[in-house]
Design a protein around this motif. Structure first.
Motif, mmCIF file in Angstrom:
data_model
loop_
_atom_site.group_PDB
_atom_site.id
_atom_site.type_symbol
_atom_site.label_atom_id
_atom_site.label_comp_id
_atom_site.label_asym_id
_atom_site.label_seq_id
_atom_site.Cartn_x
_atom_site.Cartn_y
_atom_site.Cartn_z
ATOM 1 N N ALA A 1 110.360 44.459 -4.999
ATOM 2 C CA ALA A 1 110.717 43.777 -3.748
ATOM 3 C C ALA A 1 112.188 43.386 -3.790
ATOM 4 C CB ALA A 1 109.856 42.543 -3.551
ATOM 5 N N LYS A 2 112.907 43.760 -2.753
ATOM 6 C CA LYS A 2 114.305 43.366 -2.622
ATOM 7 C C LYS A 2 114.365 41.937 -2.085
ATOM 8 C CE LYS A 2 116.090 47.963 -1.637
ATOM 9 N NZ LYS A 2 116.904 48.750 -0.712
ATOM 10 N N ALA A 3 115.501 41.308 -2.263
ATOM 11 C CA ALA A 3 115.684 39.947 -1.745
ATOM 12 C C ALA A 3 115.442 39.909 -0.242
ATOM 13 C CB ALA A 3 117.073 39.436 -2.086
ATOM 14 N N SER A 4 115.858 40.962 0.462
ATOM 15 C CA SER A 4 115.652 41.004 1.914
ATOM 16 C C SER A 4 114.165 41.106 2.250
ATOM 17 C CB SER A 4 116.427 42.157 2.543
ATOM 18 O OG SER A 4 116.010 43.400 2.002
ATOM 19 N N ASP A 5 113.397 41.836 1.425
ATOM 20 C CA ASP A 5 111.946 41.926 1.634
ATOM 21 C C ASP A 5 111.300 40.555 1.460
ATOM 22 O OD1 ASP A 5 112.137 44.741 1.885
ATOM 23 O OD2 ASP A 5 111.778 45.035 -0.264
ATOM 24 N N ILE A 6 111.703 39.860 0.422
ATOM 25 C CA ILE A 6 111.139 38.537 0.137
ATOM 26 C C ILE A 6 111.453 37.572 1.267
ATOM 27 C CG2 ILE A 6 111.278 36.555 -1.428
ATOM 28 C CD1 ILE A 6 111.572 38.659 -3.724
ATOM 29 N N ALA A 7 112.662 37.623 1.781
ATOM 30 C CA ALA A 7 113.036 36.747 2.903
ATOM 31 C C ALA A 7 112.194 37.060 4.134
ATOM 32 C CB ALA A 7 114.519 36.898 3.215
ATOM 33 N N ARG A 8 111.989 38.343 4.424
ATOM 34 C CA ARG A 8 111.184 38.726 5.593
ATOM 35 C C ARG A 8 109.713 38.354 5.415
ATOM 36 N NH1 ARG A 8 113.855 44.553 5.873
ATOM 37 N NH2 ARG A 8 115.796 43.989 6.878
ATOM 38 N N LEU A 9 109.193 38.543 4.214
ATOM 39 C CA LEU A 9 107.797 38.175 3.949
ATOM 40 C C LEU A 9 107.602 36.670 4.074
ATOM 41 C CD1 LEU A 9 107.146 40.527 0.913
ATOM 42 C CD2 LEU A 9 106.043 40.692 3.160
ATOM 43 N N ALA A 10 108.543 35.909 3.528
ATOM 44 C CA ALA A 10 108.460 34.449 3.629
ATOM 45 C C ALA A 10 108.465 34.022 5.089
ATOM 46 C CB ALA A 10 109.614 33.800 2.870
ATOM 47 N N ASN A 11 109.337 34.607 5.873
ATOM 48 C CA ASN A 11 109.401 34.293 7.298
ATOM 49 C C ASN A 11 108.085 34.640 7.992
ATOM 50 O OD1 ASN A 11 110.977 33.481 9.676
ATOM 51 N ND2 ASN A 11 110.735 35.616 10.270
ATOM 52 N N ALA A 12 107.490 35.770 7.620
ATOM 53 C CA ALA A 12 106.242 36.213 8.259
ATOM 54 C C ALA A 12 105.091 35.254 8.011
ATOM 55 C CB ALA A 12 105.873 37.617 7.774
ATOM 56 N N VAL A 13 105.101 34.567 6.862
ATOM 57 C CA VAL A 13 104.020 33.617 6.568
ATOM 58 C C VAL A 13 104.454 32.172 6.778
ATOM 59 C CG1 VAL A 13 102.786 35.149 4.982
ATOM 60 C CG2 VAL A 13 104.496 33.569 4.074
ATOM 61 N N GLY A 14 105.638 31.975 7.363
ATOM 62 C CA GLY A 14 106.111 30.624 7.659
ATOM 63 C C GLY A 14 106.446 29.819 6.421
#
Length: 75
Positions: free
Chosen positions: A52-65
């Motif tokens: 997982a790239k840092a950008s993936d982690i940021a997007r996943l975190a955003n998706a789950v609030g």
């Protein structure tokens, strides 16, 4: 930074976010459709492929609030 798939899965379940929705949130060149869904499944099971790239982690975190620190370990 290492994704904590168990924590991501838990937050997604608690907040009613499907694996398909998570996959859609990380789609990018080279990681689309079935490949993105496969990555989510791998991460849920604790496998680190694809990494997982840092950008993936940021997007996943955003998706789950959540915040990235809630679903990743900083190493």
């Amino acid at each position: 930074m290492k994704l904590r798939g168990d924590r991501l899965k838990q937050l997604a379940q608690e907040r009613g976010v499907s694996a398909e929705q998570l996959a859609a949130s990380i789609e990018r060149v080279g990681l689309k459709g079935a490949r993105a869904r496969g990555a989510i499944n791998n991460w849920f099971e604790g496998r680190d492929h694809p990494r997982a790239k840092a950008s993936d982690i940021a997007r996943l975190a955003n998706a789950v609030g959540a915040q990235p620190k809630d679903i990743a370990r900083f190493t």
